[in-house]
Design a protein around this motif. Structure first.
Motif, short mmCIF file in Angstrom:
data_model
loop_
_atom_site.label_atom_id
_atom_site.label_comp_id
_atom_site.label_asym_id
_atom_site.label_seq_id
_atom_site.Cartn_x
_atom_site.Cartn_y
_atom_site.Cartn_z
N ALA A 9 0.84 -1.20 0.00
CA ALA A 9 0.00 0.00 0.00
C ALA A 9 0.88 1.25 0.00
CB ALA A 9 -0.93 0.01 1.21
N TYR A 10 0.32 2.31 -0.57
CA TYR A 10 1.06 3.57 -0.71
C TYR A 10 0.33 4.70 -0.02
CZ TYR A 10 3.49 0.92 -4.33
OH TYR A 10 4.20 -0.03 -5.00
N TRP A 11 1.11 5.63 0.51
CA TRP A 11 0.56 6.71 1.33
C TRP A 11 1.32 8.00 1.04
CZ3 TRP A 11 -3.57 4.73 3.80
CH2 TRP A 11 -3.58 3.34 4.02
N LEU A 12 0.81 9.08 1.63
CA LEU A 12 1.54 10.35 1.57
C LEU A 12 1.46 11.00 2.95
CD1 LEU A 12 1.62 13.03 -1.18
CD2 LEU A 12 1.04 13.72 1.17
N VAL A 52 3.90 -2.99 8.08
CA VAL A 52 5.33 -2.79 7.89
C VAL A 52 5.69 -3.08 6.43
CG1 VAL A 52 7.63 -3.68 8.49
CG2 VAL A 52 5.93 -3.28 10.28
N GLY A 53 6.43 -2.16 5.83
CA GLY A 53 6.82 -2.31 4.43
C GLY A 53 6.04 -1.40 3.50
N ASP A 54 4.89 -0.89 3.96
CA ASP A 54 4.17 0.09 3.14
C ASP A 54 5.08 1.29 2.83
OD1 ASP A 54 1.90 -1.42 3.08
OD2 ASP A 54 0.65 -0.06 4.25
N GLN A 55 4.88 1.84 1.66
CA GLN A 55 5.72 2.96 1.21
C GLN A 55 4.92 4.26 1.23
OE1 GLN A 55 8.74 0.82 0.96
NE2 GLN A 55 9.15 2.26 -0.69
N GLY A 56 5.61 5.36 1.43
CA GLY A 56 4.93 6.65 1.44
C GLY A 56 5.78 7.76 0.86
N PHE A 57 5.08 8.76 0.32
CA PHE A 57 5.77 9.97 -0.09
C PHE A 57 5.90 10.90 1.11
CE2 PHE A 57 3.85 9.15 -4.45
CZ PHE A 57 5.06 8.77 -5.01
N GLU A 72 9.24 4.54 4.50
CA GLU A 72 8.68 3.21 4.64
C GLU A 72 8.17 3.03 6.06
OE1 GLU A 72 10.69 -0.36 2.84
OE2 GLU A 72 11.10 -0.74 4.95
N VAL A 73 7.04 2.37 6.19
CA VAL A 73 6.51 2.06 7.52
C VAL A 73 7.38 0.97 8.13
CG1 VAL A 73 4.53 1.15 8.80
CG2 VAL A 73 4.16 2.66 6.81
N CYS A 74 7.98 1.24 9.30
CA CYS A 74 8.83 0.25 9.92
C CYS A 74 8.29 -0.25 11.26
CB CYS A 74 10.27 0.75 10.05
SG CYS A 74 10.49 2.27 10.97
N ARG A 75 7.14 0.28 11.66
CA ARG A 75 6.44 -0.28 12.83
C ARG A 75 4.97 0.10 12.73
NH1 ARG A 75 7.88 2.36 18.35
NH2 ARG A 75 6.10 3.65 17.81
N ARG A 94 10.71 5.26 8.41
CA ARG A 94 12.13 5.49 8.14
C ARG A 94 12.29 6.01 6.72
NH1 ARG A 94 14.96 2.04 5.00
NH2 ARG A 94 13.89 0.14 4.28
N ALA A 95 13.29 6.86 6.52
CA ALA A 95 13.57 7.38 5.18
C ALA A 95 14.15 6.26 4.32
CB ALA A 95 14.55 8.53 5.27
#
Length: 146
Positions: A9-12, A52-57, A72-75, A94-95
Motif C-alpha cells: 500500500a502507498y501513502w503520503l 510494515v513495508g508500506d511505502q509513502g511519499f 517506509e513504515v517500519c512499525r 524510516r527514510a
DNA sequence: GCCAACGTTGGC
DNA sequence: GCCAACGTTGGC
C-alpha cells in the motif's frame, strides 16, 4: 496483508519542513521516527491500516509544497508517545531515498492521471492514501523507479 | 498575513 | 443528534 507477502500500500505524509523535514527524517536513519502529532481521525485511521513495508511519499507543506522523498513504515501503530490521550496513535517511519527531482503540488495539479489525488482534493488531510497509478506517475516525475 | 475549507467541541 | 462557534491547516 503482510509485509513481503500481500499487497503493497502507498501513502503520503505531510509535514512542515521547518518543524520536521526530510533532512530530520533522513537523520533518524534505519531506526526511524514516530509519525506523532496526528490529531485527526481520518489521518489516524489511515495509519491504522498500514503494515510494515508500506511505502509513502514525504511531502513538505507550506514551505516548498513538494514531494521530496520516500519513506517506509517500519512499525505498525501504537500509542502516540506525545500524548496520554488513548485516541491517538502513530506508526514509525524510516527514510528510504530522496526523489532525484522534487515533485511540486503544482506539478501534480497539471499532471494527467493525478486529478483525483487526495493531495489536490483534500489538502488538509495530513496522512493520505495514494493509488498505485499515482505512485508510479509521481516516481516517474521524480526521476526514480517505482 | 489572509482566508477558505474543514474538523472538532460543546451546548441544547 | 444537531448545529453554531471555534480552532487549525495550508494554499495563495
Amino acid at each position: 496483508m503482510e509485509a513481503g507477502g500481500g499487497l503493497m500500500a502507498y501513502w503520503l505524509f505531510k509535514s512542515e519542513p521547518d518543524v520536521w523535514g526530510w533532512p530530520h527524517q533522513v537523520a533518524r536513519g534505519a531506526a526511524g521516527e514516530e509519525w506523532h502529532g496526528v490529531r485527526n481521525y481520518q489521518a489516524r485511521n489511515n495509519m491504522r491500516a498500514m503494515v510494515v513495508g508500506d511505502q509513502g511519499f514525504f511531502y513538505h507543506s507550506n514551505i516548498g509544497k513538494e514531494i521530496v522523498g520516500i519513506v517506509e513504515v517500519c512499525r505498525t501503530v501504537q500509542q502516540d508517545s506525545t500524548t496520554d490521550d488513548p485516541r491517538w496513535d502513530c506508526v514509525m517511519l524510516r527514510a528510504v531515498r530522496p526523489l532525484l527531482r522534487a515533485v511540486s503540488l503544482e506539478d501534480c495539479k497539471v499532471q494527467p492521471g493525478l486529478e483525483k489525488m487526495v493531495l489536490i482534493n483534500n489538502s488538509r488531510l495530513s496522512v493520505q492514501p495514494v493509488t498505485v497509478d499515482e505512485w508510479q506517475i509521481i516516481c516517474g516525475l521524480g526521476g526514480i523507479d517505482p
